[in-house]
Design a protein around this motif. Structure first.
Motif, PDB file in Angstrom:
ATOM      1  N   VAL B  10       0.866  -1.175   0.000  1.00  0.00           N
ATOM      2  CA  VAL B  10       0.000   0.000   0.000  1.00  0.00           C
ATOM      3  C   VAL B  10       0.900   1.222   0.000  1.00  0.00           C
ATOM      4  O   VAL B  10       1.838   1.306   0.789  1.00  0.00           O
ATOM      5  CB  VAL B  10      -0.933   0.021   1.230  1.00  0.00           C
ATOM      6  CG1 VAL B  10      -1.719   1.324   1.280  1.00  0.00           C
ATOM      7  CG2 VAL B  10      -1.883  -1.165   1.202  1.00  0.00           C
ATOM      8  N   VAL B  12       1.737   4.993   0.690  1.00  0.00           N
ATOM      9  CA  VAL B  12       1.317   6.063   1.592  1.00  0.00           C
ATOM     10  C   VAL B  12       1.795   7.388   1.017  1.00  0.00           C
ATOM     11  O   VAL B  12       2.992   7.571   0.789  1.00  0.00           O
ATOM     12  CB  VAL B  12       1.898   5.865   3.003  1.00  0.00           C
ATOM     13  CG1 VAL B  12       1.554   7.052   3.898  1.00  0.00           C
ATOM     14  CG2 VAL B  12       1.398   4.561   3.606  1.00  0.00           C
ATOM     15  N   GLU B  14       2.024  11.344   1.659  1.00  0.00           N
ATOM     16  CA  GLU B  14       1.953  12.342   2.727  1.00  0.00           C
ATOM     17  C   GLU B  14       1.943  13.715   2.075  1.00  0.00           C
ATOM     18  O   GLU B  14       2.736  13.984   1.171  1.00  0.00           O
ATOM     19  CB  GLU B  14       3.183  12.175   3.623  1.00  0.00           C
ATOM     20  CG  GLU B  14       3.150  12.997   4.883  1.00  0.00           C
ATOM     21  CD  GLU B  14       4.365  12.728   5.781  1.00  0.00           C
ATOM     22  OE1 GLU B  14       5.340  12.096   5.315  1.00  0.00           O
ATOM     23  OE2 GLU B  14       4.336  13.154   6.945  1.00  0.00           O
ATOM     24  N   GLY B  18       0.094  17.870   6.434  1.00  0.00           N
ATOM     25  CA  GLY B  18      -0.031  16.885   7.505  1.00  0.00           C
ATOM     26  C   GLY B  18      -1.027  15.769   7.207  1.00  0.00           C
ATOM     27  O   GLY B  18      -1.225  14.880   8.036  1.00  0.00           O
ATOM     28  N   CYS B  19      -1.640  15.802   6.034  1.00  0.00           N
ATOM     29  CA  CYS B  19      -2.569  14.726   5.680  1.00  0.00           C
ATOM     30  C   CYS B  19      -1.816  13.529   5.110  1.00  0.00           C
ATOM     31  O   CYS B  19      -0.760  13.690   4.499  1.00  0.00           O
ATOM     32  CB  CYS B  19      -3.570  15.195   4.622  1.00  0.00           C
ATOM     33  SG  CYS B  19      -4.764  16.360   5.266  1.00  0.00           S
ATOM     34  N   VAL B  20      -2.365  12.345   5.313  1.00  0.00           N
ATOM     35  CA  VAL B  20      -1.855  11.153   4.648  1.00  0.00           C
ATOM     36  C   VAL B  20      -2.991  10.475   3.895  1.00  0.00           C
ATOM     37  O   VAL B  20      -4.135  10.488   4.326  1.00  0.00           O
ATOM     38  CB  VAL B  20      -1.224  10.133   5.628  1.00  0.00           C
ATOM     39  CG1 VAL B  20       0.063  10.658   6.221  1.00  0.00           C
ATOM     40  CG2 VAL B  20      -2.197   9.718   6.707  1.00  0.00           C
ATOM     41  N   PHE B  21      -2.651   9.903   2.756  1.00  0.00           N
ATOM     42  CA  PHE B  21      -3.616   9.203   1.929  1.00  0.00           C
ATOM     43  C   PHE B  21      -2.982   7.879   1.526  1.00  0.00           C
ATOM     44  O   PHE B  21      -1.755   7.772   1.440  1.00  0.00           O
ATOM     45  CB  PHE B  21      -3.955  10.027   0.682  1.00  0.00           C
ATOM     46  CG  PHE B  21      -4.436  11.410   0.999  1.00  0.00           C
ATOM     47  CD1 PHE B  21      -5.758  11.632   1.355  1.00  0.00           C
ATOM     48  CD2 PHE B  21      -3.560  12.487   0.995  1.00  0.00           C
ATOM     49  CE1 PHE B  21      -6.204  12.911   1.680  1.00  0.00           C
ATOM     50  CE2 PHE B  21      -3.988  13.770   1.317  1.00  0.00           C
ATOM     51  CZ  PHE B  21      -5.322  13.980   1.657  1.00  0.00           C
ATOM     52  N   THR B  22      -3.796   6.884   1.291  1.00  0.00           N
ATOM     53  CA  THR B  22      -3.251   5.601   0.871  1.00  0.00           C
ATOM     54  C   THR B  22      -3.848   5.232  -0.473  1.00  0.00           C
ATOM     55  O   THR B  22      -4.961   5.637  -0.803  1.00  0.00           O
ATOM     56  CB  THR B  22      -3.574   4.492   1.888  1.00  0.00           C
ATOM     57  OG1 THR B  22      -4.984   4.496   2.145  1.00  0.00           O
ATOM     58  CG2 THR B  22      -2.822   4.721   3.185  1.00  0.00           C
ATOM     59  N   ARG B 180       5.704   7.425   0.838  1.00  0.00           N
ATOM     60  CA  ARG B 180       6.419   6.637   1.838  1.00  0.00           C
ATOM     61  C   ARG B 180       5.990   5.180   1.742  1.00  0.00           C
ATOM     62  O   ARG B 180       4.843   4.872   1.431  1.00  0.00           O
ATOM     63  CB  ARG B 180       6.126   7.174   3.234  1.00  0.00           C
ATOM     64  CG  ARG B 180       6.546   8.633   3.371  1.00  0.00           C
ATOM     65  CD  ARG B 180       6.208   9.216   4.719  1.00  0.00           C
ATOM     66  NE  ARG B 180       7.029   8.596   5.768  1.00  0.00           N
ATOM     67  CZ  ARG B 180       7.029   9.022   7.025  1.00  0.00           C
ATOM     68  NH1 ARG B 180       6.266  10.040   7.395  1.00  0.00           N
ATOM     69  NH2 ARG B 180       7.784   8.416   7.932  1.00  0.00           N
TER      70      ARG B 180
END
Lengths: 230, 230
Positions: B10, B12, B14, B18-22, B180
């Motif tokens: 998956v 990641v 960033e 400060g948001c993270v999405f996958t 990431r």
């Protein structure tokens, strides 16, 4: 909340060494038949009045309520508690054992499932939490605590992290983590993954002894019962 | 690399707020039949010698090779290029248009698919890259660039981000991201998502004009052809 609303949600776990890991958050809503085998088997050791620590969205509390048990769910996440209530947990409370319980409340079973043994955080804090839980337990009180042996088949990356912890005088399997999801991030916190030996040593002198391990490969649920030495 | 080896992976992403999405990284390996409809339709505009910019694991290059076209894949990621080669891309190179091509190499089709229009980065850098690509294109040269309109059905969270960009004098849909995965992290970089109007304006004076948009809801592949004004 998003998962409970039917959206796809992937949990991002960030570790303080700069690694990120992702997990299928659906386990937080899993029905009994989809639980890990050791957790299903642990249910036969649940009795009486139950404290579900780190209840999350109520996965375990709901199953025990369905079986007719009295359960108090406690979680530091207000949103998780809101979801647990919406899903039907009758008594879900925001807070910790220090803030969410009333004076004199006692429990026959205290649950730290779904890797919530991690709440022990480390050696010193872990002993302290076990002593606190001993004061919340009835004479026949039990703890069921889930974790896995972090040293079993650990990757090179994991071994480096555990070695770093030991150089700093910590238990190897203390992971400093925060969970992120879209614009949300938890504070950083320590999660303990302990081998069976480490847990046995940690429990000594806290009022608890290991009665048995319910094993599933590296994973386990430890059953702790009152220790006469306490 | 992990996906190509059959592991679950998956991605990641960033963002600098400060948001993270996958994202499901499997799209990077998807066979033609599983591509987005606008990308499948865009294949009829591919001809001659092809430059696949940001070729990744070779999803598009492999399909075009299979169809008998000569393709040069270019990607800044050495690991991606290694995977592309292992998967069969005959000419995959590590670098950028500035470093990976030999003097005098020309292309009839230049691909920026899979949201690789994002490589335009922003207004100034985007114009500059389009001018560079004009110098790499033959007389009948075309660009196929994939993106989606970021303002179409944007969430409140997205709208705040776009408004912040505009206050800073940027195009709304410039996202400062890094990707990431476990212990790996890319540097931070700007990815442009542009509306059709923004792209049309951006292309003016660069040697390119929009010949058509291949639409699929907010998503599109823009077909750019040589502009006489250039």
């Amino acid at each position: 909340m998003d998962l409970a609303a039917g959206k796809l949600a992937v949990e991002v776990v960030e570790r303080d060494d700069g690694c990120v890991f992702t997990g299928d958050a659906r386990y937080y809503l899993a029905p009994f038949r989809n639980w890990w085998p050791q957790e299903r088997r642990a249910m036969r050791f649940v009795r009486g009045r139950v404290l579900d620590l780190g209840c999350g969205a109520g996965r375990v509390s709901l199953e025990l309520q369905r079986r007719g048990l009295e359960v108090v769910g406690v979680d530091v996440s207000p949103l998780a508690v809101e979801v647990a209530r919406k899903r039907g947990v009758a008594d879900a409370r925001v807070g910790t054992v220090a803030t969410a319980l009333q004076g004199g409340e006692l429990f026959d079973t205290i649950l730290l499932l779904g890797n919530n043994l991690g709440l022990l955080s480390g050696e010193r804090q872990g002993r302290q939490l076990l002593r606190t839980l001993a004061q919340l337990a009835t004479e026949r009180g039990r703890i069921l605590a889930g974790s896995y042996d972090p040293y079993d088949a650990a990757s090179e990356l994991a071994r480096r992290y555990y070695a770093r912890n030991r150089r700093r005088g910590k238990l190897g399997g203390v992971e400093r983590l925060r969970v992120r999801y879209r614009q949300y991030a938890t504070p950083w916190y320590d999660v303990l993954f302990a081998s069976r030996e480490e847990l046995t040593e940690l429990a000594a002198g806290t009022g608890w002894r290991i009665a048995r391990f319910i094993d599933n490969g590296p994973g386990y649920v430890a059953v702790l019962e009152g220790s006469p030495e306490a």
